[in-house]
Write a protein that holds these residues in place. Structure first.
Motif, PDB file in Angstrom:
ATOM      1  N   PRO A  91       0.925  -1.331  -0.075  1.00  0.00           N
ATOM      2  CA  PRO A  91       0.003   0.061   0.162  1.00  0.00           C
ATOM      3  C   PRO A  91       0.746   1.271  -0.099  1.00  0.00           C
ATOM      4  O   PRO A  91       2.005   1.305   0.473  1.00  0.00           O
ATOM      5  N   LEU A  92       0.409   2.310  -0.682  1.00  0.00           N
ATOM      6  CA  LEU A  92       1.021   3.517  -0.371  1.00  0.00           C
ATOM      7  C   LEU A  92       0.793   4.242   0.663  1.00  0.00           C
ATOM      8  O   LEU A  92      -0.383   4.260   1.221  1.00  0.00           O
ATOM      9  N   GLN A  93       1.628   5.220   0.857  1.00  0.00           N
ATOM     10  CA  GLN A  93       1.542   6.108   2.171  1.00  0.00           C
ATOM     11  C   GLN A  93       0.377   7.239   1.802  1.00  0.00           C
ATOM     12  O   GLN A  93       0.878   7.916   1.026  1.00  0.00           O
ATOM     13  N   SER A  94      -0.682   7.195   2.404  1.00  0.00           N
ATOM     14  CA  SER A  94      -1.660   7.757   1.964  1.00  0.00           C
ATOM     15  C   SER A  94      -2.673   8.281   3.436  1.00  0.00           C
ATOM     16  O   SER A  94      -2.690   7.262   3.865  1.00  0.00           O
ATOM     17  N   PHE A  98     -10.320   5.288   3.497  1.00  0.00           N
ATOM     18  CA  PHE A  98     -10.641   4.052   2.654  1.00  0.00           C
ATOM     19  C   PHE A  98     -10.061   4.214   1.396  1.00  0.00           C
ATOM     20  O   PHE A  98     -10.084   5.163   0.780  1.00  0.00           O
ATOM     21  N   GLY A  99      -9.646   3.088   0.768  1.00  0.00           N
ATOM     22  CA  GLY A  99      -9.135   3.091  -0.733  1.00  0.00           C
ATOM     23  C   GLY A  99      -7.923   3.409  -0.791  1.00  0.00           C
ATOM     24  O   GLY A  99      -7.417   4.771  -1.104  1.00  0.00           O
ATOM     25  N   ASN A 100      -6.881   2.727  -0.784  1.00  0.00           N
ATOM     26  CA  ASN A 100      -5.307   2.982  -1.026  1.00  0.00           C
ATOM     27  C   ASN A 100      -5.144   2.706  -2.460  1.00  0.00           C
ATOM     28  O   ASN A 100      -5.662   1.752  -3.098  1.00  0.00           O
ATOM     29  N   LEU A 101      -4.655   3.575  -3.168  1.00  0.00           N
ATOM     30  CA  LEU A 101      -4.352   3.694  -4.505  1.00  0.00           C
ATOM     31  C   LEU A 101      -3.771   2.506  -5.125  1.00  0.00           C
ATOM     32  O   LEU A 101      -3.747   2.134  -6.427  1.00  0.00           O
ATOM     33  N   ALA A 102      -2.897   2.041  -4.150  1.00  0.00           N
ATOM     34  CA  ALA A 102      -2.058   0.646  -4.819  1.00  0.00           C
ATOM     35  C   ALA A 102      -2.987  -0.471  -5.169  1.00  0.00           C
ATOM     36  O   ALA A 102      -2.587  -1.297  -5.895  1.00  0.00           O
ATOM     37  N   MET A 147     -12.645   1.354  -5.706  1.00  0.00           N
ATOM     38  CA  MET A 147     -12.063   0.905  -4.290  1.00  0.00           C
ATOM     39  C   MET A 147     -12.728   0.588  -3.109  1.00  0.00           C
ATOM     40  O   MET A 147     -12.510   0.937  -2.226  1.00  0.00           O
ATOM     41  N   ASP A 148     -13.792  -0.603  -3.760  1.00  0.00           N
ATOM     42  CA  ASP A 148     -14.511  -1.052  -2.652  1.00  0.00           C
ATOM     43  C   ASP A 148     -14.745  -2.517  -3.088  1.00  0.00           C
ATOM     44  O   ASP A 148     -14.534  -3.107  -4.168  1.00  0.00           O
ATOM     45  N   TYR A 199      -5.673  -2.865   1.459  1.00  0.00           N
ATOM     46  CA  TYR A 199      -5.630  -1.633   0.666  1.00  0.00           C
ATOM     47  C   TYR A 199      -6.971  -0.874   1.148  1.00  0.00           C
ATOM     48  O   TYR A 199      -7.403   0.085   0.448  1.00  0.00           O
ATOM     49  N   ARG A 200      -7.316  -1.262   2.379  1.00  0.00           N
ATOM     50  CA  ARG A 200      -8.560  -0.427   3.091  1.00  0.00           C
ATOM     51  C   ARG A 200      -9.943  -0.385   2.222  1.00  0.00           C
ATOM     52  O   ARG A 200     -10.101   0.673   2.093  1.00  0.00           O
ATOM     53  N   LEU A 201     -10.307  -1.286   1.718  1.00  0.00           N
ATOM     54  CA  LEU A 201     -11.262  -1.224   0.641  1.00  0.00           C
ATOM     55  C   LEU A 201     -12.525  -1.046   1.424  1.00  0.00           C
ATOM     56  O   LEU A 201     -12.842  -1.351   2.526  1.00  0.00           O
TER      57      LEU A 201
END
Length: 231
Positions: A91-94, A98-102, A147-148, A199-201
């Motif tokens: 996962p990207l640091q963001s 919800f919804g990690n762009l990775a 991203m869900d 990815y925190r969907l």
């Protein structure tokens, strides 16, 4: 007599007929579409398939071990490959809740390599099924745009398995059906849980207190079958 002998049988679609069938795609978009689907052969196939899977696990429990067929083994290997990709795409640091762009990167890899991983599962004459099941596989792990993840994606995976049984990659026997639930479906859930956590969907439509689970449904159906008759 097998444990599912009294159940309705699943039809078989000869591989030679696949060229005459349309490719799977999203067709249910309104409540009216749901009503129309209930009159179709595909709905009847799905209902019979789930009933057979459910009956195959009555009285069974996890952990469960068995010698899987080659088709089951290859399906598990496919899911293992997708799981490995999560480790390769951290996962990207963001700051998003919800919804990690990775996750979109993971999804792009799936779209790019879907035919390659399916070719390992559907070798030889079964390769004719790849164009028909690829759209179902691509929608089995969540929406890469939103991203869900939710029960619709879980349904796509169940339909993916159904399609492979209709062409007889899997055999409609109680042993094979039990393996699909207690080995393949369990491994699928583990993969989806890892995707959701990594990815925190976001749940694809929460039902709040009215829903057992925002992301999954079939596991509760199969679990209730395992407990049927238990004291």
């Amino acid at each position: 007599m097998s444990e599912t002998a009294s159940l309705l049988q699943l039809r078989k679609i000869p591989l030679s007929e696949l060229a005459n069938l349309g490719v799977a795609g999203p067709k249910i978009k309104t409540d009216g579409d749901v009503v129309a689907w209930k009159t179709k052969q595909s709905y009847q196939d799905y209902a019979v398939f789930l009933r057979r899977l459910n009956e195959s696990v009555v009285g069974q429990s996890l952990p469960w071990t068995s010698s899987p067929s080659q088709a089951i083994t290859r399906t598990l290997e496919l899911l293992n490959t997708l799981d490995l990709w999560i480790d390769e795409i951290p996962p990207l640091q963001s700051p998003q809740r919800f919804g990690n762009l990775a996750f979109r990167t993971w999804g792009a890899r799936l779209e790019e390599r879907a035919e390659d991983v399916l070719s390992l599962l559907l070798a030889g004459e079964f390769s004719a099924a790849i164009p028909h099941v690829k759209p179902l596989l691509l929608t089995s792990f969540g929406s890469f745009a939103r991203m869900d993840y939710g029960t619709g994606h879980e349904t796509s995976f169940a339909l993916f398995l159904l399609a492979l049984m209709l062409v007889r990659l899997y055999e409609p026997t109680v042993e094979e059906e039990r393996s699909l639930v207690l080995q393949v479906f369990v491994r699928y859930l583990e993969l989806c849980w890892k995707l959701q956590d990594t990815y925190r969907l976001e749940p694809a439509g929460s039902h709040g207190v009215w829903g057992l689970d925002d992301s999954s449904f079939l596991g509760y159906i199969f679990g209730s079958a395992e407990l049927r008759g238990a004291s």
